[in-house]
Design an enzyme around this catalytic site. Sequence first.
Site, PDB file in Angstrom:
ATOM      1  N   LYS A 286       6.303  26.778  -9.181  1.00 45.29           N
ATOM      2  CA  LYS A 286       5.380  25.741  -8.715  1.00 45.29           C
ATOM      3  C   LYS A 286       3.909  26.125  -8.934  1.00 45.29           C
ATOM      4  O   LYS A 286       3.093  25.272  -9.289  1.00 45.29           O
ATOM      5  CB  LYS A 286       5.616  25.453  -7.227  1.00 45.29           C
ATOM      6  CG  LYS A 286       6.907  24.678  -6.973  1.00 45.29           C
ATOM      7  CD  LYS A 286       7.121  24.378  -5.508  1.00 45.29           C
ATOM      8  CE  LYS A 286       8.431  23.653  -5.306  1.00 45.29           C
ATOM      9  NZ  LYS A 286       8.783  23.418  -3.920  1.00 45.29           N
ATOM     10  N   ASP A 322       6.361  17.249  -2.267  1.00 42.11           N
ATOM     11  CA  ASP A 322       6.878  17.938  -1.070  1.00 42.11           C
ATOM     12  C   ASP A 322       6.100  17.502   0.175  1.00 42.11           C
ATOM     13  O   ASP A 322       6.645  17.477   1.284  1.00 42.11           O
ATOM     14  CB  ASP A 322       6.745  19.461  -1.213  1.00 42.11           C
ATOM     15  CG  ASP A 322       7.855  20.050  -2.076  1.00 42.11           C
ATOM     16  OD1 ASP A 322       8.888  19.389  -2.242  1.00 42.11           O
ATOM     17  OD2 ASP A 322       7.664  21.172  -2.590  1.00 42.11           O
TER      18      ASP A 322
HETATM   19  P1  NAP Z   1       9.176  30.783  -1.669  1.00 35.35           P
HETATM   20  O1  NAP Z   1       7.961  30.295  -2.352  1.00 35.35           O
HETATM   21  O2  NAP Z   1      10.017  31.821  -2.314  1.00 35.35           O
HETATM   22  O3  NAP Z   1       8.720  31.283  -0.190  1.00 35.35           O
HETATM   23  C1  NAP Z   1       9.636  31.767   0.755  1.00 35.35           C
HETATM   24  C2  NAP Z   1       8.888  32.308   1.966  1.00 35.35           C
HETATM   25  O4  NAP Z   1       9.883  32.749   2.889  1.00 35.35           O
HETATM   26  C3  NAP Z   1       8.001  33.504   1.668  1.00 35.35           C
HETATM   27  O5  NAP Z   1       6.904  33.480   2.524  1.00 35.35           O
HETATM   28  C4  NAP Z   1       8.917  34.668   1.988  1.00 35.35           C
HETATM   29  O6  NAP Z   1       8.234  35.838   2.353  1.00 35.35           O
HETATM   30  C5  NAP Z   1       9.634  34.138   3.191  1.00 35.35           C
HETATM   31  N1  NAP Z   1      10.910  34.811   3.422  1.00 35.35           N
HETATM   32  C6  NAP Z   1      11.899  35.019   2.525  1.00 35.35           C
HETATM   33  N2  NAP Z   1      12.928  35.665   3.112  1.00 35.35           N
HETATM   34  C7  NAP Z   1      12.553  35.881   4.399  1.00 35.35           C
HETATM   35  C8  NAP Z   1      13.169  36.534   5.498  1.00 35.35           C
HETATM   36  N3  NAP Z   1      14.387  37.075   5.385  1.00 35.35           N
HETATM   37  N4  NAP Z   1      12.508  36.563   6.678  1.00 35.35           N
HETATM   38  C9  NAP Z   1      11.291  36.012   6.797  1.00 35.35           C
HETATM   39  N5  NAP Z   1      10.633  35.404   5.783  1.00 35.35           N
HETATM   40  C10 NAP Z   1      11.272  35.331   4.596  1.00 35.35           C
HETATM   41  O7  NAP Z   1      10.178  29.563  -1.378  1.00 35.35           O
HETATM   42  P2  NAP Z   1       9.774  28.059  -1.014  1.00 35.35           P
HETATM   43  O8  NAP Z   1       9.648  27.237  -2.261  1.00 35.35           O
HETATM   44  O9  NAP Z   1       8.632  28.115  -0.087  1.00 35.35           O
HETATM   45  O10 NAP Z   1      11.111  27.572  -0.274  1.00 35.35           O
HETATM   46  C11 NAP Z   1      11.438  28.029   1.012  1.00 35.35           C
HETATM   47  C12 NAP Z   1      12.661  27.275   1.502  1.00 35.35           C
HETATM   48  O11 NAP Z   1      12.344  25.890   1.632  1.00 35.35           O
HETATM   49  C13 NAP Z   1      13.842  27.335   0.532  1.00 35.35           C
HETATM   50  O12 NAP Z   1      15.034  27.467   1.253  1.00 35.35           O
HETATM   51  C14 NAP Z   1      13.811  25.994  -0.168  1.00 35.35           C
HETATM   52  O13 NAP Z   1      15.084  25.579  -0.606  1.00 35.35           O
HETATM   53  C15 NAP Z   1      13.313  25.110   0.968  1.00 35.35           C
HETATM   54  N6  NAP Z   1      12.685  23.886   0.442  1.00 35.35           N
HETATM   55  C16 NAP Z   1      13.237  22.719   0.812  1.00 35.35           C
HETATM   56  C17 NAP Z   1      12.686  21.541   0.374  1.00 35.35           C
HETATM   57  C18 NAP Z   1      13.322  20.244   0.781  1.00 35.35           C
HETATM   58  O14 NAP Z   1      13.045  19.236   0.145  1.00 35.35           O
HETATM   59  N7  NAP Z   1      14.120  20.231   1.824  1.00 35.35           N
HETATM   60  C19 NAP Z   1      11.546  21.545  -0.451  1.00 35.35           C
HETATM   61  C20 NAP Z   1      10.969  22.792  -0.786  1.00 35.35           C
HETATM   62  C21 NAP Z   1      11.568  23.960  -0.332  1.00 35.35           C
HETATM   63  P3  NAP Z   1       7.666  36.869   1.247  1.00 35.35           P
HETATM   64  O15 NAP Z   1       6.487  36.177   0.635  1.00 35.35           O
HETATM   65  O16 NAP Z   1       7.325  38.059   2.044  1.00 35.35           O
HETATM   66  O17 NAP Z   1       8.784  37.085   0.263  1.00 35.35           O
END
Ligand code: NAP
Length: 496
Positions: A286, A322
């Site tokens: 992204k 989003d």
């Molecule tokens: P991302 O950019 O990879 O960010 C993930 C975040 O979660 C980072 O801050 C990461 O920390 C943190 N994290 C990962 N594992 C963790 C853990 N075990 N404990 C605490 N924090 C943790 O991913 P994203 O795009 O933001 O997506 C995050 C989630 O939202 C995903 O499950 C995705 O499928 C969901 N999502 C859903 C929608 C929807 O339409 N429903 C849309 C977008 C995203 P670090 O930076 O330290 O690694």
Amino acid sequence: MPARICVAIRETTTEGAVEAARRAAAWADLVEIRADFIRDLDLRLLLSDKPCPVLLTLRSRSEGGEYQGTELSRLEILLEAASLGADWIDVEHSAFWKGLLEGVDRRRVVLSRHNLEETPQSLNALADDMAASGASLLKIATRANRLSDNLVIAEVLRHAARRRQDVCALAMGRVGIPSRVLGPLWGSWMTFASLPGGEPTADGQLPADQLVDLYRVRRIGPDTQIYGVLGRPLAHSLSPRLHNSVFAAQNRDAVYLPLEASDIEDFLRFYEAVPLQGASVTIPFKEEVHARSASLSVDADRTGAVNTVLRRDGFWHGENTDIEGFLRPLRRRAHVGKLRAVVLGAGGAARAVVYALTSNGASVCVVARNPAKGQHLAREFAAEHAPWGQLKGLSWNLLVNATPVGMHPDVEASPVPAEWLTGEWVYDLVYNPRETRLLQDAARRGCRVIGGCEMFLAQAVKQQALWFGAQPPEDVMQAALEEGLLPTGPAPSRIR
Ligand code: NAP
């Protein structure tokens, strides 16, 4: 001419293969019976009552099959299959094809080559070499390690068409799915599918019902608009299901593919060569796509993340759906400006959430496991920040999980202990499974819950509106989403 579909049959008994071929005929122009998997091979029974034309294959281990006998007996079995009525016989280019071509009409021979490791930079010389055998149909299957490997397949198909040589070419693996869907458009003589509910015979093979009914491969032509989702990994992405269902319901001449790229350059090569009309963008691209976009919507610009790309006058225009996707379910239930929210995570989704909330008047505290990232995000959007260790003591009326914790397959995990769930609303962005452990705990504790499916649907609806300038049929997308969700969630379910 419409795509030919070859449904590959992988059964361990002759009777099972006969029955599977009968079922496959609903989708297939021909079936490939992989006799190398059959333990009690009875060719007479197998070929006595064919529901559609049959390609018979005895694939060796070195090319991805199970055949372990001698080369002489392989030749004998294939010759016998031809004499008993198999319409085509597959023989590997590395094997005894001369013997087979001497005994069988060459119009019934498929000369095949499989590279299980990689896709070389060009396959044209190989195709020429294979064509020199005299076999009328060639099959070349390689492993795709990069999205742009699909373009090598497109190129060898163009090369063969110039020489009027019939070729079926495809790239194996998830990364190679575009070649299976677009192959016939590029000139592939056929494309392979697995029997719905059965085992694939090669990595990346789509079930025939998906290939025919969801991707609508038979109607893809030169005017078909091509879209897709850029991300890595994309194994469980439901976006192809959602968007292709809309295209089918609207009878729109368009297809939407999973595009699992190694890096942004890999994607760019594919995007321009195909060419794509637009794309969804997910983890981890992204921010890079944001940086590469020629123009940006205000939302995409402010969040620093693009989840939707449109082709505008030949250039990329970046959007972020989003934000609206996140807000829509919330606005239906609460006054956003009055919310006191805690947002868990500091990644791409958290950026959209924090921006959406703060720009609508909510107060926000970011809690991230990486304090530096959390602080940075909070500062950017005039939010507060607290270390993960202080989460227990924070007061909120909305808790948002913007981390992947609880996502399939780790469905028993929750980012927050149940006893800390003391506020009014809990919103989990994770949508697969639909009922996460966090949501189950929250409901049990008396919180009101919002699952990620609503957001997923809302952001996809907005993508369709951006691409086509009209609202898509949401009921169709909802049904496609329900159908695609994994049944596995944490047990037991307590949400009412
Ligand atoms: P991302 O950019 O990879 O960010 C993930 C975040 O979660 C980072 O801050 C990461 O920390 C943190 N994290 C990962 N594992 C963790 C853990 N075990 N404990 C605490 N924090 C943790 O991913 P994203 O795009 O933001 O997506 C995050 C989630 O939202 C995903 O499950 C995705 O499928 C969901 N999502 C859903 C929608 C929807 O339409 N429903 C849309 C977008 C995203 P670090 O930076 O330290 O690694």
